[in-house]
Design an enzyme around this catalytic site. Structure first.
Site, PDB file in Angstrom:
ATOM      1  NE  ARG A   1      -4.078  -1.997   2.028  1.00  0.00           N
ATOM      2  CZ  ARG A   1      -4.008  -2.950   2.963  1.00  0.00           C
ATOM      3  NH1 ARG A   1      -3.158  -2.849   3.957  1.00  0.00           N
ATOM      4  NH2 ARG A   1      -4.803  -3.996   2.902  1.00  0.00           N
TER       5      ARG A   1
ATOM      6  CE  LYS B   1      -2.128  13.263 -14.775  1.00  0.00           C
ATOM      7  NZ  LYS B   1      -2.685  13.439 -16.131  1.00  0.00           N
TER       8      LYS B   1
ATOM      9  CD  GLU C   1       4.845  16.095 -23.201  1.00  0.00           C
ATOM     10  OE1 GLU C   1       4.163  17.063 -22.778  1.00  0.00           O
ATOM     11  OE2 GLU C   1       4.351  14.995 -23.498  1.00  0.00           O
TER      12      GLU C   1
ATOM     13  CE  LYS D   1       3.613  17.092 -14.916  1.00  0.00           C
ATOM     14  NZ  LYS D   1       3.737  15.867 -15.696  1.00  0.00           N
TER      15      LYS D   1
ATOM     16  CD  GLU E   1      -5.570  14.496 -14.671  1.00  0.00           C
ATOM     17  OE1 GLU E   1      -6.177  13.441 -14.480  1.00  0.00           O
ATOM     18  OE2 GLU E   1      -4.904  14.732 -15.679  1.00  0.00           O
TER      19      GLU E   1
ATOM     20  NE  ARG F   1      -1.240  16.453 -13.263  1.00  0.00           N
ATOM     21  CZ  ARG F   1      -0.455  15.777 -12.441  1.00  0.00           C
ATOM     22  NH1 ARG F   1      -0.655  15.833 -11.139  1.00  0.00           N
ATOM     23  NH2 ARG F   1       0.550  15.052 -12.895  1.00  0.00           N
TER      24      ARG F   1
ATOM     25  CG  ASN G   1      -4.161  16.104 -20.453  1.00  0.00           C
ATOM     26  OD1 ASN G   1      -3.220  15.324 -20.430  1.00  0.00           O
ATOM     27  ND2 ASN G   1      -5.041  16.204 -19.481  1.00  0.00           N
TER      28      ASN G   1
ATOM     29  CG  HIS H   1      -0.788  15.028 -24.081  1.00  0.00           C
ATOM     30  ND1 HIS H   1      -0.122  16.201 -24.314  1.00  0.00           N
ATOM     31  CD2 HIS H   1       0.130  14.184 -23.526  1.00  0.00           C
ATOM     32  CE1 HIS H   1       1.140  16.084 -23.892  1.00  0.00           C
ATOM     33  NE2 HIS H   1       1.318  14.873 -23.418  1.00  0.00           N
TER      34      HIS H   1
ATOM     35  CG  HIS I   1      -2.911   9.880 -25.074  1.00  0.00           C
ATOM     36  ND1 HIS I   1      -3.483  10.223 -23.872  1.00  0.00           N
ATOM     37  CD2 HIS I   1      -1.588   9.756 -24.833  1.00  0.00           C
ATOM     38  CE1 HIS I   1      -2.537  10.320 -22.954  1.00  0.00           C
ATOM     39  NE2 HIS I   1      -1.378  10.046 -23.512  1.00  0.00           N
TER      40      HIS I   1
ATOM     41  CG  HIS J   1       4.304  10.637 -25.166  1.00  0.00           C
ATOM     42  ND1 HIS J   1       2.941  10.430 -25.191  1.00  0.00           N
ATOM     43  CD2 HIS J   1       4.490  11.729 -24.370  1.00  0.00           C
ATOM     44  CE1 HIS J   1       2.337  11.340 -24.439  1.00  0.00           C
ATOM     45  NE2 HIS J   1       3.257  12.133 -23.929  1.00  0.00           N
TER      46      HIS J   1
END
Lengths: 374, 374
Positions: free
Chosen positions: B129, B151, B193, B235, B245, B250, B254, B257, B261, B274
């Protein structure tokens, strides 16, 4: 019917406005409140993850209640039994959620015992980095323990709950009606955690359990509401003060569990029920505390009598009767791998009186062997 | 050598004393600071999870630095490539951590690019955990983006990063030296980026990139420190204000993106890097913004010129040259499954000028088709 409500007060995890407090609703028919609760929380859709053995009647009822509240609800069934708390089953559920095009407006509702609550909670914690989850525990052990407090997880071959997350539910609905149809052994197994709360935190509750053992075994609704309400309140109290097991306070909940997990792991999951392993684990822990001079034989004996009155195994010897016993070496090796262990030192939660326990570090393995009688 | 430090300020997740703020250390030789950092954090042991392609020299160097600080460090290698961000590889690493008897006093150190950072971060977030994790990004895209902000995740067949957790690192060490040996395509891919930060938040930084494109491509150390430092600061600024988010802030990250994606998923992971997919995605997003009348053709053109100057694909047409193009229907279906989608409505981050973007909901699919030229 009126319900009791216990509030679990938790601060926001990022900003003061992201408060994570939630209610535990307790009573006959409590699961019927879930439709309104999800509506208030702004849920657009729901996925009910349920123990396959109780899709009828409980998961179907929850889905119907959600439907009546205009929330579209799919049901995913999970095979009954501890074997479902696996990487494979988590992977299957993640795939199902993707297939259902679940997005962050979808809420997960876990309906079942500890296995489903832990598994569905973990899947909710991790799918798209976190979906809201609601717990509808239908076993006693889940109502008094596993559905509260945000511990989720799955097992690895190497040990129980080795993978998981702290992920608080948005709400818990402990429906006392669900307890009426539990198999006897599963019902009494849940009482082990109840006795634990008395031993670790609440002497008065322990006395009440001693006085009402027979009535509890008849599953009298009023007695059960008190059992669940008091247990939930004690667990909430601990979780509020040490949500992530950082200060050591939450560790008190592990009374009987270091031994208990070892018994369970060695026996193979499913041989001993979790509560049975915990009951024997508390017997072992009390004996260990006595051998360290921390309590007298009277405390060991009162705990044993209450466990017996609740039809639970009450001595270390019972372990050998319920499961093929492991050797002391095997049990000690499992305890040394326990995830609350630090640096391989044996650590136990031991009573100093009824209603109070302490965390004891670096216990001599020879004493543990003597308690195990091996 | 002196390093730059960017602080990411995050509140405690349970109590005011459990502050989760951390430093991003940037500079030549930054990874040599990790021994002292783990010592200060009270680490007893460490497990370095590294891209198999850079065990030599980077992971071996990190392990040596930890060893010199008297921290026992094992190294687990992960096969290079996006395919490692899988349930199977996460399961294998969980098993390895169990085999190594990792406890909560053990820290995870991720050494590599985005794949290893995301995978090791997720494994750290979930084993027992939650274990503390440190990021040592060795690619440009990881230094300016993926190693910062917590993330973590793995992919499912159905989509990228569908499973994961928000799990902040204890610290990030962006060693500029590691960028010197990156393959050209991997280096320039990371610049996508960087251009993104200029477009979404910082017109001045965008101008600086326009003025220094040639120097950046020579990988001049001073220029790279500025690139990484400014990107990391931007960032960090966003993550501090919307860690999970929730507020929509945030989401600005994206930009490029949603399209990107979809291009990546349709092409099959690994065909397009990417950053290449993001560069083409930004070209598509700028065109979409223009077709909605949100920006003029001058902005579309300046972005295209900067991407070109940095040797990145700069138009939607480039997608068809780098990968076997999918149909508009396929791309739209993937975008509708994006995990930031709510209720299946198309949502894009679109520029309104250089240095500013807005979240635009419910975009007409016909316009998106026109941008895709299909």
């Amino acid at each position: 019917m009126s319900h009791r409500t216990i509030r679990v007060s938790l601060p926001g995890d990022a900003t003061p406005t992201s408060d994570r407090s939630y209610d535990i609703v307790i009573g006959a028919g409590a699961m019927d409140s879930i439709g309104a609760a999800l509506r208030s929380a702004g849920a657009r859709r729901a996925v009910v993850i349920a123990d396959s053995a109780i899709v009828e009647p409980h998961a179907a009822r929850v889905a119907a209640v959600l439907g009546a509240a205009s929330i579209d609800a799919a049901v995913l069934a999970v095979p009954a039994g501890e074997a479902s708390k696996s990487v494979a089953e988590a992977g299957r559920l993640w795939g199902e959620l993707a297939r259902l095009a679940v997005d962050r407006g979808t809420h997960i509702v876990a309906v079942g015992g500890g296995v489903v609550g832990d598994l569905a909670g973990f899947v909710a914690a991790t799918f798209v980095r976190g979906l809201p989850v609601w717990q509808v525990p239908t076993t006693l052990v889940a109502q008094v323990d596993s559905a509260i407090g945000g511990k989720t997880g799955i097992n690895l071959t190497a040990g129980k709950n080795l993978v998981g997350a702290f992920w608080q539910p948005r709400g818990v609905f402990a429906d006392i009606d669900a307890l009426a149809t539990l198999p006897r052994r599963e019902f009494t197994s849940g009482l082990a955690e109840v006795v634990k709360y008395g031993m670790i935190l609440d002497a008065e509750f322990f006395h009440w359990l001693e006085a009402h053992a027979a009535r509890i075994l008849t599953r009298d609704a009023t007695a059960l509401v008190h059992v669940v309400e008091r247990s939930a309140a004690l667990k909430a109290h601990v979780v509020e003060r040490d949500e992530h097991e950082r200060t050591g306070l939450r560790a008190v909940l592990n009374y009987g569990h270091t031994f208990g997990h070892a018994f369970e792991t060695a026996a193979g999951y499913g041989t001993l029920l979790h509560g049975e392993a915990v009951a024997i684990g508390m017997a072992a822990a009390a004996q260990l505390a006595e051998s360290l001079g921390r309590i007298g034989p009277d405390i060991v004996s009162r705990q044993q009598q209450l466990l017996t009155a609740l039809e639970l195994p009450a001595t270390v010897a019972a372990y050998g009767q319920l499961a093929k016993p492991a050797t002391a070496d095997e049990l000690l090796a499992i305890m040394a791998r326990d995830k609350k262990t630090l640096g391989g030192r044996l650590r136990f939660v031991l009573p100093s009186r009824i209603g109070h326990v302490e965390l004891v570090d670096g216990v001599d393995p020879a004493l543990v062997r003597r308690v195990l009688g091996m």
